[in-house]
Design a protein around this motif. Sequence first.
Motif, PDB file in Angstrom:
ATOM      1  N   UNK A 211       0.860  -1.182   0.000  1.00  0.00           N
ATOM      2  CA  UNK A 211       0.000   0.000   0.000  1.00  0.00           C
ATOM      3  C   UNK A 211       0.896   1.231   0.000  1.00  0.00           C
ATOM      4  N   UNK A 212       0.432   2.359  -0.541  1.00  0.00           N
ATOM      5  CA  UNK A 212       1.249   3.579  -0.496  1.00  0.00           C
ATOM      6  C   UNK A 212       1.722   3.941   0.914  1.00  0.00           C
ATOM      7  N   UNK A 217       9.328   7.448   0.263  1.00  0.00           N
ATOM      8  CA  UNK A 217       9.747   7.835  -1.081  1.00  0.00           C
ATOM      9  C   UNK A 217      10.718   8.994  -1.022  1.00  0.00           C
ATOM     10  N   UNK A 218      11.836   8.861  -1.737  1.00  0.00           N
ATOM     11  CA  UNK A 218      12.856   9.916  -1.792  1.00  0.00           C
ATOM     12  C   UNK A 218      12.921  10.501  -3.188  1.00  0.00           C
ATOM     13  N   UNK A 219      12.806  11.826  -3.292  1.00  0.00           N
ATOM     14  CA  UNK A 219      12.864  12.513  -4.575  1.00  0.00           C
ATOM     15  C   UNK A 219      13.450  13.903  -4.351  1.00  0.00           C
ATOM     16  N   UNK A 220      13.926  14.500  -5.445  1.00  0.00           N
ATOM     17  CA  UNK A 220      14.513  15.838  -5.339  1.00  0.00           C
ATOM     18  C   UNK A 220      13.558  16.930  -5.791  1.00  0.00           C
ATOM     19  N   UNK A 221      12.356  16.570  -6.251  1.00  0.00           N
ATOM     20  CA  UNK A 221      11.412  17.542  -6.800  1.00  0.00           C
ATOM     21  C   UNK A 221      10.162  17.615  -5.922  1.00  0.00           C
ATOM     22  N   UNK A 222       9.863  18.811  -5.446  1.00  0.00           N
ATOM     23  CA  UNK A 222       8.742  18.996  -4.547  1.00  0.00           C
ATOM     24  C   UNK A 222       7.410  18.524  -5.111  1.00  0.00           C
ATOM     25  N   UNK A 229       2.694  12.204  -1.286  1.00  0.00           N
ATOM     26  CA  UNK A 229       2.052  12.472  -0.001  1.00  0.00           C
ATOM     27  C   UNK A 229       0.531  12.390  -0.115  1.00  0.00           C
ATOM     28  N   UNK A 230      -0.014  12.871  -1.221  1.00  0.00           N
ATOM     29  CA  UNK A 230      -1.462  12.827  -1.434  1.00  0.00           C
ATOM     30  C   UNK A 230      -1.986  11.393  -1.471  1.00  0.00           C
ATOM     31  N   UNK A 231      -1.108  10.458  -1.833  1.00  0.00           N
ATOM     32  CA  UNK A 231      -1.496   9.041  -1.895  1.00  0.00           C
ATOM     33  C   UNK A 231      -1.260   8.322  -0.581  1.00  0.00           C
ATOM     34  N   UNK A 232      -0.641   9.009   0.388  1.00  0.00           N
ATOM     35  CA  UNK A 232      -0.415   8.405   1.692  1.00  0.00           C
ATOM     36  C   UNK A 232       1.004   7.944   1.943  1.00  0.00           C
ATOM     37  N   UNK A 233       1.936   8.228   1.018  1.00  0.00           N
ATOM     38  CA  UNK A 233       3.340   7.854   1.222  1.00  0.00           C
ATOM     39  C   UNK A 233       4.022   8.853   2.147  1.00  0.00           C
TER      40      UNK A 233
END
Length: 265
Positions: A211-212, A217-222, A229-233
């Motif tokens: 599930x999310x 999750x790691x990313x460099x772009x906001x 985040x909207x999906x629950x990660x």
Amino acid sequence: MSNPPAAVQSQGQKYKAVIFDIGGVVMRSPFIAIAEYEKTHGLPVDYINTSIVGYGSQGAWQKFERGEIDLLSFYPAFGRELSDTVHGNKCYRSYCKKKGITCPPLPEKLNIDGRELFGAMMRESGIYDPHIREAILRIRDAGKHRVIALTNNFAKIEVPPEELEYLGWDAGVVPTHLTDLFDDFCDSSTLGMRKPEPEFYLTACKRNNIAPSEAIFLDDIGLNLKAAQMLGMDTIHVRIGRTPEAVKELESRIGIKLTNIGAKL
């Protein structure tokens, strides 16, 4: 090596997967090359990126990442779009207004070579970030989490042999020494979707039976992080030049020692 505190272990147990972006996280950021291009050509900081983002889902860059156009068609389309100062200046004025900063003088005319810029970006992003790579190896060795790549990338793209060296892709568009780091490698051009499209994140979760809310999750772009985040990660923002900080944050979240930074000699 001492074990993490019980509270940290408990927090880490909620995650079944760690999901990594590639360019700007696992590998050096192509934004470094964009910044150098802007500096060399007298463009305001972030001018090119705001122009790229301003095309929404239908720009040449976005279509290329979904595998909808080939490389030799992408080059001129990319250059043509970025040379459109009506579009670029409009996007940059909006960017300055949103940031609350004074808009600097903007170009009246541009002639951006799409191949030149893309080549510089790809060569820059062909180098591993040592801190993130070491973290991935330690997570894999611990065997407690799925390690997944979620990348806007070009695995599906057919590249003429003469372009491989120019782009720094001698070992292939997406080399096996990169894909072998992961349990699953979700590539935008292969799956026909890209970040920040929600379905791309959800497909990665479905492929890995999570599930999310069970992923970090790691990313460099906001924008990509907000979509997750909207999906629950849960997310970690990886900033240029500050990957050790991101690794320490990940370490605290999952309860696995990922770095020797701060260790006593």
